[in-house]
Design a protein around this motif. Structure first.
Motif, PDB file in Angstrom:
ATOM      1  N   ALA A 182     -39.559  -1.854  -1.445  1.00 43.00           N
ATOM      2  CA  ALA A 182     -39.789  -2.557  -2.712  1.00 43.00           C
ATOM      3  C   ALA A 182     -38.475  -3.055  -3.309  1.00 43.00           C
ATOM      4  CB  ALA A 182     -40.505  -1.639  -3.699  1.00 43.00           C
ATOM      5  N   GLY A 183     -37.451  -2.243  -3.244  1.00 39.65           N
ATOM      6  CA  GLY A 183     -36.149  -2.660  -3.766  1.00 39.65           C
ATOM      7  C   GLY A 183     -35.577  -3.839  -3.000  1.00 39.65           C
ATOM      8  N   LEU A 184     -35.718  -3.806  -1.693  1.00 41.56           N
ATOM      9  CA  LEU A 184     -35.231  -4.928  -0.876  1.00 41.56           C
ATOM     10  C   LEU A 184     -36.023  -6.197  -1.171  1.00 41.56           C
ATOM     11  CD1 LEU A 184     -34.664  -3.015   2.468  1.00 41.56           C
ATOM     12  CD2 LEU A 184     -32.896  -3.988   0.981  1.00 41.56           C
ATOM     13  N   TYR A 239     -43.391  -0.411   7.413  1.00 40.33           N
ATOM     14  CA  TYR A 239     -43.967   0.184   8.625  1.00 40.33           C
ATOM     15  C   TYR A 239     -43.764   1.703   8.622  1.00 40.33           C
ATOM     16  CZ  TYR A 239     -44.532   1.222  13.613  1.00 40.33           C
ATOM     17  OH  TYR A 239     -44.918   1.755  14.806  1.00 40.33           O
ATOM     18  N   PHE A 240     -42.558   2.147   8.236  1.00 33.32           N
ATOM     19  CA  PHE A 240     -42.303   3.590   8.160  1.00 33.32           C
ATOM     20  C   PHE A 240     -43.235   4.235   7.135  1.00 33.32           C
ATOM     21  CE2 PHE A 240     -37.577   2.567   9.170  1.00 33.32           C
ATOM     22  CZ  PHE A 240     -37.894   2.334  10.496  1.00 33.32           C
ATOM     23  N   LEU A 241     -43.461   3.552   5.995  1.00 30.14           N
ATOM     24  CA  LEU A 241     -44.372   4.063   4.978  1.00 30.14           C
ATOM     25  C   LEU A 241     -45.757   4.290   5.587  1.00 30.14           C
ATOM     26  CD1 LEU A 241     -44.982   2.947   1.369  1.00 30.14           C
ATOM     27  CD2 LEU A 241     -46.840   2.795   2.992  1.00 30.14           C
ATOM     28  N   ALA A 295     -45.653  12.362   4.012  1.00 29.34           N
ATOM     29  CA  ALA A 295     -46.170  11.410   3.025  1.00 29.34           C
ATOM     30  C   ALA A 295     -45.139  11.173   1.928  1.00 29.34           C
ATOM     31  CB  ALA A 295     -47.486  11.920   2.440  1.00 29.34           C
ATOM     32  N   ASN A 296     -44.458  12.228   1.514  1.00 29.97           N
ATOM     33  CA  ASN A 296     -43.406  12.087   0.510  1.00 29.97           C
ATOM     34  C   ASN A 296     -42.280  11.211   1.038  1.00 29.97           C
ATOM     35  OD1 ASN A 296     -40.754  13.112  -0.816  1.00 29.97           O
ATOM     36  ND2 ASN A 296     -42.392  13.775  -2.192  1.00 29.97           N
ATOM     37  N   GLN A 297     -41.896  11.438   2.267  1.00 30.23           N
ATOM     38  CA  GLN A 297     -40.852  10.638   2.912  1.00 30.23           C
ATOM     39  C   GLN A 297     -41.293   9.177   3.020  1.00 30.23           C
ATOM     40  OE1 GLN A 297     -38.682  12.554   6.169  1.00 30.23           O
ATOM     41  NE2 GLN A 297     -39.292  10.796   7.411  1.00 30.23           N
ATOM     42  N   GLY A 298     -42.550   8.956   3.348  1.00 28.38           N
ATOM     43  CA  GLY A 298     -43.084   7.604   3.435  1.00 28.38           C
ATOM     44  C   GLY A 298     -43.030   6.890   2.100  1.00 28.38           C
ATOM     45  N   LEU A 299     -43.314   7.614   1.035  1.00 26.87           N
ATOM     46  CA  LEU A 299     -43.252   7.024  -0.298  1.00 26.87           C
ATOM     47  C   LEU A 299     -41.835   6.544  -0.606  1.00 26.87           C
ATOM     48  CD1 LEU A 299     -44.842   6.402  -2.871  1.00 26.87           C
ATOM     49  CD2 LEU A 299     -44.164   8.661  -3.707  1.00 26.87           C
ATOM     50  N   TYR A 300     -40.841   7.346  -0.259  1.00 28.88           N
ATOM     51  CA  TYR A 300     -39.449   6.929  -0.466  1.00 28.88           C
ATOM     52  C   TYR A 300     -39.114   5.683   0.354  1.00 28.88           C
ATOM     53  CZ  TYR A 300     -38.477  11.129  -3.143  1.00 28.88           C
ATOM     54  OH  TYR A 300     -38.484  12.102  -4.107  1.00 28.88           O
ATOM     55  N   ASN A 301     -39.626   5.615   1.568  1.00 26.22           N
ATOM     56  CA  ASN A 301     -39.405   4.408   2.372  1.00 26.22           C
ATOM     57  C   ASN A 301     -40.051   3.195   1.707  1.00 26.22           C
ATOM     58  OD1 ASN A 301     -37.761   4.980   4.687  1.00 26.22           O
ATOM     59  ND2 ASN A 301     -39.375   6.357   5.344  1.00 26.22           N
TER      60      ASN A 301
END
Length: 120
Positions: free
Chosen positions: A62-64, A18-20, A51-57
């Motif tokens: 994905a890891g979870l 959702y944050f992404l 957008a960069n921050q969203g990508l990290y989220n």
């Protein structure tokens, strides 16, 4: 307990998806402006950073999800700790709201995952 911990890990992953979406696609739209309390001008000026921050989220989500699909406790723990640290940092530097929206769910899920891994 296994089911509950996995449900909470999935919830944390869903939050980060959702944050992404908010940060990558809705940042300067009404939903994004409301969620982050920004003006349109400020949102437009910071769109690339968001957008960069969203990508990290998305990477956290994905890891979870990887940890859930593989039923891999160390992977779940690693990514939950990442989410928790990011939430604590965000709460300290950006908004206290992040403590409750991001850090608290991660801390609860992490506690249950660790409780599960001790065999208790």
């Amino acid at each position: 307990m296994n089911l509950l911990s996995d449900i909470l890990v999935a919830l944390v992953a869903a939050l980060h998806l959702y944050f992404l979406v908010l940060e990558m696609f809705l940042w300067d739209k009404p939903a994004g402006l409301r969620a982050f309390g920004q003006t349109l001008e400020a949102a437009r000026a910071s769109r690339v950073l968001a957008a960069n921050q969203g990508l990290y989220n998305g990477f956290l989500a994905a890891g979870l999800m990887w940890g859930l699909v593989a039923d891999n406790q160390p992977v779940k723990v690693f990514f939950l700790v990442c989410v928790l640290v990011a939430g604590l940092f965000g709460a300290a530097t950006a908004s206290r709201k992040i403590l409750f929206v991001q850090a608290l769910p991660a801390a609860i899920a992490l506690s249950l995952v660790l409780f599960r891994s001790t065999g208790a």
